[in-house]
Design a protein around this motif. Structure first.
Motif, mmCIF file in Angstrom:
data_model
loop_
_atom_site.group_PDB
_atom_site.id
_atom_site.type_symbol
_atom_site.label_atom_id
_atom_site.label_comp_id
_atom_site.label_asym_id
_atom_site.label_seq_id
_atom_site.Cartn_x
_atom_site.Cartn_y
_atom_site.Cartn_z
ATOM 1 N N THR A 69 0.846 -1.190 0.000
ATOM 2 C CA THR A 69 0.000 0.000 0.000
ATOM 3 C C THR A 69 0.882 1.241 0.000
ATOM 4 O O THR A 69 1.782 1.376 0.836
ATOM 5 N N ASP A 70 0.621 2.137 -0.944
ATOM 6 C CA ASP A 70 1.361 3.400 -1.031
ATOM 7 C C ASP A 70 0.426 4.433 -1.649
ATOM 8 O O ASP A 70 0.343 4.573 -2.857
ATOM 9 N N ARG A 71 -0.294 5.155 -0.790
ATOM 10 C CA ARG A 71 -1.344 6.058 -1.252
ATOM 11 C C ARG A 71 -1.182 7.447 -0.641
ATOM 12 O O ARG A 71 -0.894 7.564 0.549
ATOM 13 N N VAL A 72 -1.401 8.459 -1.456
ATOM 14 C CA VAL A 72 -1.371 9.841 -0.992
ATOM 15 C C VAL A 72 -2.807 10.341 -0.920
ATOM 16 O O VAL A 72 -3.427 10.642 -1.947
ATOM 17 N N TYR A 73 -3.352 10.412 0.283
ATOM 18 C CA TYR A 73 -4.729 10.840 0.497
ATOM 19 C C TYR A 73 -4.802 12.347 0.743
ATOM 20 O O TYR A 73 -3.831 12.964 1.209
ATOM 21 N N SER A 74 -5.981 12.900 0.473
ATOM 22 C CA SER A 74 -6.288 14.290 0.830
ATOM 23 C C SER A 74 -7.569 14.304 1.654
ATOM 24 O O SER A 74 -8.629 14.737 1.189
ATOM 25 N N PRO A 75 -7.489 13.837 2.897
ATOM 26 C CA PRO A 75 -8.683 13.754 3.740
ATOM 27 C C PRO A 75 -9.046 15.116 4.324
ATOM 28 O O PRO A 75 -8.223 16.036 4.352
ATOM 29 N N VAL A 76 -10.270 15.194 4.825
ATOM 30 C CA VAL A 76 -10.741 16.455 5.400
ATOM 31 C C VAL A 76 -10.315 16.593 6.855
ATOM 32 O O VAL A 76 -9.862 17.661 7.285
ATOM 33 N N GLY A 77 -10.460 15.528 7.635
ATOM 34 C CA GLY A 77 -10.222 15.630 9.076
ATOM 35 C C GLY A 77 -9.118 14.736 9.581
ATOM 36 O O GLY A 77 -8.172 14.400 8.851
ATOM 37 N N ASP A 78 -9.243 14.341 10.840
ATOM 38 C CA ASP A 78 -8.238 13.504 11.492
ATOM 39 C C ASP A 78 -8.269 12.075 10.962
ATOM 40 O O ASP A 78 -9.273 11.621 10.413
ATOM 41 N N VAL A 79 -7.173 11.373 11.163
ATOM 42 C CA VAL A 79 -7.060 9.964 10.806
ATOM 43 C C VAL A 79 -6.862 9.163 12.093
ATOM 44 O O VAL A 79 -6.022 9.510 12.926
ATOM 45 N N THR A 80 -7.649 8.102 12.240
ATOM 46 C CA THR A 80 -7.568 7.263 13.438
ATOM 47 C C THR A 80 -7.167 5.850 13.051
ATOM 48 O O THR A 80 -7.689 5.289 12.084
#
Length: 323
Positions: free
Chosen positions: A238-249
């Motif tokens: 897995t090698d992904r560049v995300y652009s999330p809005v909030g926190d990551v848990t």
């Protein structure tokens, strides 16, 4: 002498300050260790200002560090929290950074330790819990700067990197100041290797519906994370560049363990090499170590941050312990 009926009693002892964090250096001055009076600790290698250990009060390690990691300054550290600047990966088409090595030079330069501050000093008042902040500096004039930086990125700059430890959290922050007469472009990322017990039981939430760039799927890299299921699991490389809005848990066995909060860092890289890739990485050990690590890497790497002359870029992450 006239006696005083309400003469104050003598103090049995002089009140002292509450217990403070301790900061020590290794015998060869290659690393700095800070420990809170409650038992939590961090260890930072001056090479790369790389955080190589973060332990809770019980001594439980929260970061994964390869057993084959080079800690002698011969190459970038595999594990901990290497600092990526001024380029993420390589950028052969970008004129300012095309000749720089992968992930730039911050992680392969020797930083200067600038000092510590504690909860007694930070914010000008005592906090409810012990805290220690370690500051590190690197500039274009620093003797420890990687020689490739002078040759291939000839801008005048100043970096301040701060590592702040609290009983239940770790914060790393960077301020990159442009001291040059012209603007420069940069990317910043904190390549955090979180330690987990079993990667097959890990679930990552906070990424639902977020667009991402899949570096493993070269044929179709531009994707969007489905809204359902809400949690992302790791089942292969897995090698992904995300652009999330909030926190990551990050949860394990359905129990939340880490929450990663970002400040002015719009991207999160999720990385695990899995079995075949781990075999191919020379300094990745043990080879089944991929089962016990997950990289959650806050950064500003989806594009370029243009920093004007005299201006600065600031970004930070906070990892909070939940279990």
């Amino acid at each position: 002498m006239v006696g005083r009926a309400n003469k104050p009693k003598e103090l049995s002892s002089t009140p002292g300050l509450p217990p403070q964090a301790t900061v020590t250096f290794s015998e060869d001055n290659s690393r700095v260790t800070a420990e809170l009076p409650t038992g939590e600790s961090i260890e930072v290698l001056l090479y790369g200002a790389t955080v190589i250990s973060w332990k809770d009060a019980s001594g439980d390690e929260k970061l994964w560090l390869s057993e084959a990691a080079k800690l002698d300054g011969s190459k970038a550290v595999r594990g901990g929290i290497p600092l990526v600047f001024p380029v993420f990966g390589t950028a052969p088409a970008h004129p300012q950074t095309k000749d720089l090595p992968q992930h730039g030079f911050a992680r392969t330069s020797r930083w200067e330790f600038l000092g510590k501050s504690t909860s007694e000093l930070m914010a000008g008042k005592t906090t409810n819990e012990p805290t220690v902040k370690l500051d590190f500096g690197l500039s274009s004039a620093a003797p420890g700067l990687d020689s490739k930086a002078h040759a291939h990125w000839p801008f005048k700059f100043n970096l301040i990197y701060s590592v702040t430890l609290s009983p239940r959290s770790l914060t790393t922050s960077i301020v990159a100041t442009n001291d040059d007469n012209s603007s420069f472009d940069c990317q910043v990322l904190m390549h955090t290797y979180l330690r987990v017990k079993d990667i097959t039981k890990v679930e990552i939430s906070g990424l639902a519906s977020a667009p991402y760039f899949d570096k493993v799927d070269t044929a179709n890299p531009h994707k969007t994370q489905p809204a359902e299921p809400a949690a992302v699991t790791i089942t292969g490389e897995t090698d992904r560049v995300y652009s999330p809005v909030g926190d990551v848990t990050v949860a394990e066995d359905r129990v939340p363990r880490y929450r990663v909060t970002r400040d002015n860092l719009s991207n999160v890289v999720i990385w695990n090499p899995w079995a075949d890739k781990a075999q191919a990485i020379a300094d990745f050990a043990p080879k089944d170590g991929f089962r016990h690590m997950l990289c959650v890497e806050p950064g500003a790497v989806g594009g370029w941050q243009s920093v004007e002359a005299g201006d600065a870029f600031e970004g930070a992450q906070t990892i909070k312990l939940l279990d």
